[in-house]
Design an enzyme around this catalytic site. Structure first.
Site, PDB file in Angstrom:
ATOM      1  N   TYR A 494    -107.989 -20.120 -28.592  1.00  0.00           N
ATOM      2  CA  TYR A 494    -107.101 -18.979 -28.817  1.00  0.00           C
ATOM      3  C   TYR A 494    -107.903 -17.799 -29.384  1.00  0.00           C
ATOM      4  O   TYR A 494    -108.086 -16.799 -28.737  1.00  0.00           O
ATOM      5  CB  TYR A 494    -105.946 -19.365 -29.736  1.00  0.00           C
ATOM      6  CG  TYR A 494    -104.900 -18.277 -29.845  1.00  0.00           C
ATOM      7  CD1 TYR A 494    -103.950 -18.120 -28.847  1.00  0.00           C
ATOM      8  CD2 TYR A 494    -104.874 -17.394 -30.926  1.00  0.00           C
ATOM      9  CE1 TYR A 494    -102.993 -17.110 -28.911  1.00  0.00           C
ATOM     10  CE2 TYR A 494    -103.928 -16.390 -31.015  1.00  0.00           C
ATOM     11  CZ  TYR A 494    -102.992 -16.240 -30.006  1.00  0.00           C
ATOM     12  OH  TYR A 494    -102.058 -15.239 -30.081  1.00  0.00           O
ATOM     13  N   SER A 574    -101.482 -16.575 -23.676  1.00  0.00           N
ATOM     14  CA  SER A 574    -101.257 -15.297 -24.329  1.00  0.00           C
ATOM     15  C   SER A 574    -102.606 -14.661 -24.678  1.00  0.00           C
ATOM     16  O   SER A 574    -103.378 -14.341 -23.786  1.00  0.00           O
ATOM     17  CB  SER A 574    -100.376 -15.501 -25.569  1.00  0.00           C
ATOM     18  OG  SER A 574     -99.864 -14.289 -26.036  1.00  0.00           O
ATOM     19  N   ASP A 657     -90.832 -13.145 -19.093  1.00  0.00           N
ATOM     20  CA  ASP A 657     -91.761 -12.952 -20.203  1.00  0.00           C
ATOM     21  C   ASP A 657     -91.749 -11.475 -20.584  1.00  0.00           C
ATOM     22  O   ASP A 657     -92.319 -10.639 -19.883  1.00  0.00           O
ATOM     23  CB  ASP A 657     -93.172 -13.390 -19.812  1.00  0.00           C
ATOM     24  CG  ASP A 657     -94.120 -13.409 -21.010  1.00  0.00           C
ATOM     25  OD1 ASP A 657     -93.760 -12.847 -22.060  1.00  0.00           O
ATOM     26  OD2 ASP A 657     -95.220 -13.981 -20.893  1.00  0.00           O
ATOM     27  N   HIS A 692     -92.110 -16.300 -22.467  1.00  0.00           N
ATOM     28  CA  HIS A 692     -93.483 -16.436 -22.954  1.00  0.00           C
ATOM     29  C   HIS A 692     -93.814 -17.870 -23.354  1.00  0.00           C
ATOM     30  O   HIS A 692     -94.970 -18.202 -23.559  1.00  0.00           O
ATOM     31  CB  HIS A 692     -93.684 -15.495 -24.142  1.00  0.00           C
ATOM     32  CG  HIS A 692     -95.106 -15.223 -24.466  1.00  0.00           C
ATOM     33  ND1 HIS A 692     -95.990 -14.658 -23.576  1.00  0.00           N
ATOM     34  CD2 HIS A 692     -95.820 -15.439 -25.599  1.00  0.00           C
ATOM     35  CE1 HIS A 692     -97.176 -14.530 -24.144  1.00  0.00           C
ATOM     36  NE2 HIS A 692     -97.105 -15.004 -25.368  1.00  0.00           N
TER      37      HIS A 692
END
Length: 726
Positions: A494, A574, A657, A692
């Site tokens: 991430y 994301s 999203d 999302h």
């Protein structure tokens, strides 16, 4: 005919008593013909933008209009190609069946007390959404409070409890449909389990801070028609709603017309004597305000929140109040955070009393409950908890079951019993009851799994990044794994927004481990695992460090013999989708498969959609002459080079999203398909009636994960060893 179905077909035709015991079989992609894939023709145009004298083409700009008939037709054709490919992977159905079996076990959330009732959520196994239950007393009869599955046949409606009023009469809850960030707030009377008539619209990023017969909440103005899912949301403001009154009469508590991009949110203290509000320009740093309240339950005629911290550069959160004293968790003068007590009559920094000083490890958070403070430290990305008095004395360690992740230890002042959840990569989320007075824990709920965790091991390693920085990484695999470079490996990351990645359990991960794979999760810079300096080392002009850390993780896994570049996949969602997109454009030779999910792929225009502007403190903006070249240098969309052999790629996004709008993935997929020189497939999987990620139904999650593992195993020629019925 698919070999997987032959034994079942023979059983049916012969009408024989065939055994249903699984027979071991190993399938790999090399055993089957190659699967062709044909993409739709995607037109380009001459759209371009000028950034400080630099012309940047944007030939797929038209795909940003997801309401156009042309874009909808393109999505339909892309999905047709994608699912046509995935459905021909011979072991896909076997993987989906195994996932369905693995996920089908009861799951429970920690209970919490509201007056005489206990509330919790439970999923029997394959319910699309967990059902919210309540009961009178711990031994009372279990009753359904809200069943989201009954609200929507497709299971795409999710419910989130926002909290009860001080008298424990009413519960506020939010409802989201099809995965959107937009929610509506409703009120349910607890005793009768019936909704009131109140319905609040255009709510995002809000709780419900109760005060008397009403509550504070945050909302945006109603968006224009056609802009609900992609419009640029501005003027996030705080309102007060009184029960029984229409939303149009709600009182405006705070707005900031000078800063229309700021977020404003907050809640009330336990005694409802303060409303605490935060004003954030984005996802990093916020100002802190408070509004004194009396016990009348009526707002003062003039509302003027008082600034406790007016600067938005730091992060200071109020965790407890008592009279004129505030306990504040802050990074001011402490990159690893500390807890200070501030008296509102003398709020100057020189008068602060340090309750928990900064330490070597990150003070990730502080909770309160049962008359104590509970300090949560993160040591090498794993949780440690301590119980302390409100003055910081009597620091007592809380013994957790192992080295993993824990969460909970929160409740009202009078609570005698608190609850927490402990988990790790191979230890399923288990709820423990905690006796506040004795500091003792006992199991409250432990799930029963359909696999044996004892067959696997989890460990943490340290490797060096490009600039010599040491980075930690978790590894999970079967015991006795042979380091021969032949193990299919899934590297997840991430690296952003001060978010920490700690050990967590997922039944969806088991097919990888059962088939000899390795799960790797790196604690990249940009995350919060090692404090604010670690976060800042991977944001703004330092963002390239995150990609370097990720690439170095892949190189480490290959050098140590865990895998090879022909067996290595990278994944992230994301901001993690941005990570994957950047890594595969910078080092396409290093990875066999890439899974960029709901990713931020266009770093030059991300701030123009929905809430994207809130990420400017983390990324910077292309409208800033000093940041444009930084963003341009790593933006995944703008660094795809025609004639390059890119990894086999499955991009995932969703039509609802409204956090990272699907245009990012649409444009990236179109350009990647046009740029791909090799024969490896480039697919985009567009989920319908999903957002999302939050609130995604179990059925959709299983289907998507089966597609991902199938795509991964097929494109790394990995053995898939599941039984077939014979």
């Amino acid at each position: 005919m698919d070999k997987l179905f032959l034994p079942l077909l023979l059983c049916t035709l012969l009408v024989a008593s065939c055994t249903t015991e699984p027979k071991p079989t190993t399938m790999r992609s090399a055993d089957y013909p190659a699967i062709p894939v044909s993409y739709p023709e995607t037109r380009t145009d001459s759209t371009a933008d000028d950034y400080f004298g630099t012309t940047v083409p944007d030939e797929y700009r038209w795909l940003e209009n997801d309401n156009s008939a042309e874009t909808k037709a393109w999505v339909q054709e892309e999905n047709k190609a994608t699912f046509g490919y995935l459905e021909r992977i011979p072991f896909r159905e076997a993987i989906e069946e195994r996932l369905t079996e693995l996920v089908n076990y009861p799951r429970l959330s920690s209970p919490y007390r509201v007056g005489k009732y206990y509330f919790y959520s439970k999923n029997d196994g394959l319910q699309n959404q967990s059902v919210i239950y309540y009961k009178e007393g711990m031994d009372g009869q279990e009753k359904v409070f809200i069943d989201p599955n009954a609200l929507n046949a497709e299971g795409t409606t999710s419910i989130n409890l926002l909290g009860a009023d001080k008298q424990n009469r009413y519960m506020a809850y939010s409802r989201s449909d099809a995965g959107s960030d937009w929610t509506k707030i409703y009120i349910r009377e607890i005793a009768t389990n019936q909704d009131l008539d109140d319905e609040l619209e255009w709510v995002k990023f809000s709780g419900a801070g109760w005060y008397g017969d009403g509550f504070f909440y945050s909302r945006y103005p109603a968006p224009a028609a056609g802009e609900v899912l992609k419009g640029n949301n501005t003027n996030h403001s705080v309102y007060f709603h009184r029960l029984g009154e229409p939303q149009r009469t709600d009182r405006l508590v705070y707005e900031d017309q000078a800063n229309p991009n700021y977020y404003h949110y907050g809640g009330t203290s336990e005694d409802e004597d303060y409303f605490i509000m935060y004003a954030a320009p984005g996802t990093d740093g916020f100002a802190t305000y408070y509004l004194p309240l009396d016990d009348s339950g009526t707002l003062p005629a003039k509302i003027e929140p008082i600034a406790l911290f007016s600067d938005t550069k730091n992060k200071s959160q109020v965790v407890h109040t008592a009279g004129r004293d505030f306990w504040v968790h802050t990074d001011i003068g402490a990159p690893n955070y500390r807890l200070v007590k501030i008296n509102l009559d003398k709020p100057g920094k020189s008068n602060w009393r340090e309750v928990i000083p900064e330490a070597e490890n990150l003070l990730q958070g502080v909770n309160t409950g049962g008359g104590y403070l509970f300090a949560n430290y993160l040591e090498r990305a794993t949780d440690r908890y301590y119980r302390l008095n409100y003055d910081g004395d009597d620091k007592t360690v809380i013994e957790l079951p192992g080295v993993g992740s824990a969460g909970g230890f929160g409740g009202k002042e009078e609570e005698k019993e608190l609850f927490y959840v402990y988990t790790s990569f191979i230890y399923p989320p288990t709820i423990f009851s905690y006796n506040v007075a004795t500091n003792e824990s006992k199991p409250f709920f432990q799930p029963e799994l359909k696999f044996d965790p004892a067959e696997y091991e989890e460990k943490q390693v340290t490797y060096s990044s490009k600039d010599g920085t040491e980075v930690t990484m978790f590894l999970v695999h079967k015991k006795g794994l042979e380091l021969d470079g032949e193990n299919p490996t899934y590297l997840y990351g991430y690296g952003g927004f001060n978010i920490s990645l700690s050990p967590s359990f997922s039944a969806m991960r088991i097919p990888l481990l059962e088939n000899g794979g390795v799960f790797a999760m790196a604690n990249l810079r940009g995350g919060g695992e090692y404090g604010e300096e670690w976060h800042q080392g991977g944001m703004l002009k330092n963002k390239q460090n995150v990609f370097d850390d990720f690439v170095a993780a892949g190189e480490y896994l290959i050098e140590q013999g865990y895998t090879s570049k022909e067996k290595l996949a990278i994944a992230g969602g994301s901001n993690g989708g941005l990570l994957v997109g950047a890594a595969m454009t910078q080092r396409p030779d290093l990875f066999a498969v890439a899974f960029p999910a709901v990713g931020v792929m266009d770093m030059l225009r991300y701030h123009k959609f929905t809430v994207g502007k809130g990420w400017i403190p983390e990324y910077g903006s292309s409208e800033d002459s000093s940041m444009f070249p930084v963003l341009r240098a790593y933006s995944p969309l703008h660094n795809l080079e025609p004639g390059t052999d890119y990894p086999a790629t499955m991009i995932t996004t969703a039509d609802h999203d409204d956090r990272v709008v699907p245009a990012h993935s649409f444009k990236y997929a179109a350009k990647l398909q046009a740029s791909q020189a090799g024969e490896r497939p480039v697919l985009i999987r567009v989920e319908t009636d999903a957002g999302h990620g939050a609130g995604k139904p179990i059925s959709k999650s299983i289907e998507e994960q089966a597609d991902m593992w199938s795509f991964f195993f097929y494109n790394t020629d990995a053995p898939v060893s599941y039984g077939v019925k014979g």
